[in-house]
Design a protein around this motif. Sequence first.
Motif, PDB file in Angstrom:
ATOM      1  N   LYS A  73     -14.054  -6.900   4.329  1.00 52.41           N
ATOM      2  CA  LYS A  73     -14.122  -6.186   2.933  1.00 52.41           C
ATOM      3  C   LYS A  73     -14.700  -7.454   1.735  1.00 52.41           C
ATOM      4  O   LYS A  73     -15.635  -7.050   1.116  1.00 52.41           O
ATOM      5  CB  LYS A  73     -13.058  -5.471   2.467  1.00 52.41           C
ATOM      6  N   VAL A 117     -18.422  -2.453   8.934  1.00 53.22           N
ATOM      7  CA  VAL A 117     -19.035  -3.216   7.744  1.00 53.22           C
ATOM      8  C   VAL A 117     -20.289  -3.380   8.016  1.00 53.22           C
ATOM      9  O   VAL A 117     -21.251  -3.358   7.431  1.00 53.22           O
ATOM     10  CB  VAL A 117     -18.073  -4.373   7.303  1.00 53.22           C
ATOM     11  N   ILE A 244     -15.105   1.369   2.352  1.00 56.30           N
ATOM     12  CA  ILE A 244     -16.323   0.695   2.469  1.00 56.30           C
ATOM     13  C   ILE A 244     -16.822   0.798   0.726  1.00 56.30           C
ATOM     14  O   ILE A 244     -17.308  -0.287   0.353  1.00 56.30           O
ATOM     15  CB  ILE A 244     -17.239   1.052   3.412  1.00 56.30           C
ATOM     16  N   SER A 330     -10.928  -5.032  -4.369  1.00 57.48           N
ATOM     17  CA  SER A 330     -11.662  -5.492  -3.093  1.00 57.48           C
ATOM     18  C   SER A 330     -10.192  -5.831  -2.106  1.00 57.48           C
ATOM     19  O   SER A 330     -10.383  -5.221  -1.048  1.00 57.48           O
ATOM     20  CB  SER A 330     -12.657  -6.362  -3.405  1.00 57.48           C
ATOM     21  N   GLY A 334      -9.342  -3.477   1.246  1.00 60.40           N
ATOM     22  CA  GLY A 334      -9.508  -4.092   2.395  1.00 60.40           C
ATOM     23  C   GLY A 334      -8.064  -4.075   3.091  1.00 60.40           C
ATOM     24  O   GLY A 334      -8.024  -3.541   4.435  1.00 60.40           O
TER      25      GLY A 334
END
Length: 485
Positions: A73, A117, A244, A330, A334
Amino acid sequence: MGLLGILVALGLLLYFAYRGWTILLLAPLAAMVAAAFAGEPLLAHWTQTFMSNAAGFIAQFFPLFLLGALFGKLMDDSGSVTVIADRLTHRLGKERAILAVVLAGAIVTYGGVSLFVAFFVLAPMATALFRSAAIPRRLMPAAIALGTSTFTMSAMPGTPSIQNAIPMPFFGTTPFAAPGLGILASAIMFGFGMWWLRRAERAARAKGEGFGTDDSVVDLEVVADDDFVRSRATGSQSFDTAEIPRGDHTRDLPPVWAAVLPLAVVIAVNLVMSMVVLPRMDVSFLAEERFGQVTLSAVGGVWSVAVALLAAILTALVVNFRRLKSLRASIDAGANASVLPVFAVASLVGFGAVVAALPAFGLVREWVLGIEGGPLVSLAVATNILAALTGSASGGLTIALDALGASYMEVARQTGLDPALLHRVAVIGSGTLDSLPHNGAVVTLLAVCGSTHAKSYFDIVMVSVVSALLALAAVIGVGTLFGSF
């Protein structure tokens, strides 16, 4: 009746999982069906067999799921994956569009970025590149799959993929098990896959087939949050696609060195931990009851990968701190991205543990161990079958080793077979027939590329399944003749 129950339970698990039902519920229900057919106590198997083994998997591997998802991430939100893919595609140009996509995927996934990802970053770039090079859209999924889901997942020595980590506690190996054979397998997968894709490209040009008339733009946020895609994806890989779009994707892209440095740190630290630091550590404390009375070989591999990922996360934070405008978002995304996948795979492990505990499974064990060709062939068959049935390389591999790992180690001790060879065969074997139509990576990849099974699946089979089977056969043949190296 017991064997029939196992088959019925597997059938129910496959049928409803393919239709998008959650593995978290399906796995324990299927396990209870198998136990009921065998006349075994249901509640005892649910709470003592299923849950204890599922919890054991989480306890052992959750650090890798957590750190791997967090690293992926941060690399995505910092723009690092985008920079690497963009630099390769521009450097190689449209004349080598397929090679550019394959190498971009290989670099980021070997460096520890989740293949999901990579899918969401590579698909838009591959679309633009393939359109300008007049290469059919239908070949995009196969090109991305070759770079992200084949040799960097199962063959390259030191790869931090969860599949490469799973055999380590069973065989007492490191992420660099049988490096020479891993490089041989990687060369075969890459070589055959590129040959096939180039052949398909030439055939398309000869027929005058270009990119295609479908210029529709895939909404990646819609794909990421699609319930069917998400349910299939989380059962087969280590990243929840719904996370995502979360966080803040920077527009201030980093320089190439800053994008590549965290990937290099993963590989370097993993190597140093495996080969230098851990072998020299005094780990006598592991024999104490409070640490589980285990040996270094049971935990060292996981430690190596965990420290490598942690070092890479810190590196990514340092070099990209100003670009991560919403750092907390973030990090939260993640971390959250790791939870559903680890529980989904753990549920498959719990299902496998119940099946392995049933009296009828003794017949299955005897059949597998009695397969002609020796332990390497039988191990390859077992991991292939279970990965195919579950649609998950990690789930199938763990089920196989939970049920049969101790038996193979006993064979290794009796015959002098190097456990590193067992490790490499098991990992490559898990990454072959897992790429069937119901596999979560396949479903997700087709969705992000705007393609379908009818258009693209045959090429995925050639680069993901056939190339891996060829590599597996080569490793077994060479390993049988010359041993592990």
